[in-house]
Design a protein around this motif. Structure first.
Motif, PDB file in Angstrom:
ATOM      1  N   ARG A   1      50.467  45.575   5.403  1.00 17.45           N
ATOM      2  CA  ARG A   1      51.761  45.024   5.799  1.00 17.45           C
ATOM      3  C   ARG A   1      51.994  45.299   7.269  1.00 17.45           C
ATOM      4  O   ARG A   1      51.844  46.433   7.728  1.00 17.45           O
TER       5      ARG A   1
ATOM      6  N   LYS B   1      54.910  40.399   7.603  1.00 21.65           N
ATOM      7  CA  LYS B   1      53.696  39.761   7.084  1.00 21.65           C
ATOM      8  C   LYS B   1      52.961  40.689   6.120  1.00 21.65           C
ATOM      9  O   LYS B   1      52.632  41.824   6.447  1.00 21.65           O
ATOM     10  N   TYR B   2      52.714  40.165   4.928  1.00 25.71           N
ATOM     11  CA  TYR B   2      51.998  40.890   3.882  1.00 25.71           C
ATOM     12  C   TYR B   2      50.638  40.226   3.660  1.00 25.71           C
ATOM     13  O   TYR B   2      50.565  39.018   3.456  1.00 25.71           O
ATOM     14  N   THR B   3      49.588  41.011   3.678  1.00 29.78           N
ATOM     15  CA  THR B   3      48.270  40.531   3.269  1.00 29.78           C
ATOM     16  C   THR B   3      48.083  41.068   1.855  1.00 29.78           C
ATOM     17  O   THR B   3      48.169  42.287   1.638  1.00 29.78           O
TER      18      THR B   3
ATOM     19  N   GLN C   1      48.289  35.492   2.655  1.00 23.83           N
ATOM     20  CA  GLN C   1      49.264  36.167   3.503  1.00 23.83           C
ATOM     21  C   GLN C   1      50.620  35.548   3.215  1.00 23.83           C
ATOM     22  O   GLN C   1      50.747  34.324   3.133  1.00 23.83           O
TER      23      GLN C   1
ATOM     24  N   THR D   1      54.579  35.715   4.597  1.00 20.39           N
ATOM     25  CA  THR D   1      55.500  36.168   5.639  1.00 20.39           C
ATOM     26  C   THR D   1      56.913  35.909   5.137  1.00 20.39           C
ATOM     27  O   THR D   1      57.263  34.774   4.809  1.00 20.39           O
TER      28      THR D   1
END
Length: 147
Positions: free
Chosen positions: A80, A84-86, A107, A109
């Protein structure tokens, strides 16, 4: 006596206004879960809440983001950076019935509790929350079933 009846009338008006306000209060789940989004139905930018095509529909339940053809999605945050989170998301790859669980890297966002952007293999789509009252009947049932 006139003052008393005026006070009662004012009190009755205030009670009616308070009752109307509470009747229209949002009783849907608050934002939360893995992405801090409001649980419910989201549609792709350019789609209307009242008649979205299946491909434009996403449903967030606090655990993951499903499509019209997936369910029981669970996002595992790998990284994170700010908004934005992967993630690695696993879903049952069917809307109903038995099916294998599939894994997809993406991803997500999150701009705010009502909008997000999903990037899957370079395909980026923006989504926005749809209030239940704006959804077609079948999606209202799906949204209410998750509550």
């Amino acid at each position: 006596m006139h003052k008393t009846s005026s006070r009662w009338a004012a009190c009755a008006v205030l009670m009616a206004v308070a009752g109307a306000a509470s009747a229209s209060a949002d009783r849907t789940p608050k934002p939360g879960g893995v992405y801090r989004l409001k649980p419910g139905i989201y549609v792709a930018e350019g789609s209307e809440c009242g008649a979205p095509p299946n491909a434009a529909i996403r449903q967030y339940d606090g655990k993951g983001i499903s499509t019209a053809h997936t369910r029981s999605c669970k996002a595992k945050v790998l990284k994170r950076q700010g908004k934005k989170y992967t993630v690695e998301q696993s879903c049952i790859d069917a809307g109903a019935g038995s099916a294998p669980r599939s894994i997809q890297h993406q991803q997500v966002t999150v701009d705010n509790a009502l909008t997000f952007q999903q990037n899957i293999a370079g395909n980026i789509t923006n989504y926005r929350y749809c209030p239940i009252r704006e959804l077609p009947t079948d999606l209202r049932k799906a949204a209410n079933a998750k509550r």
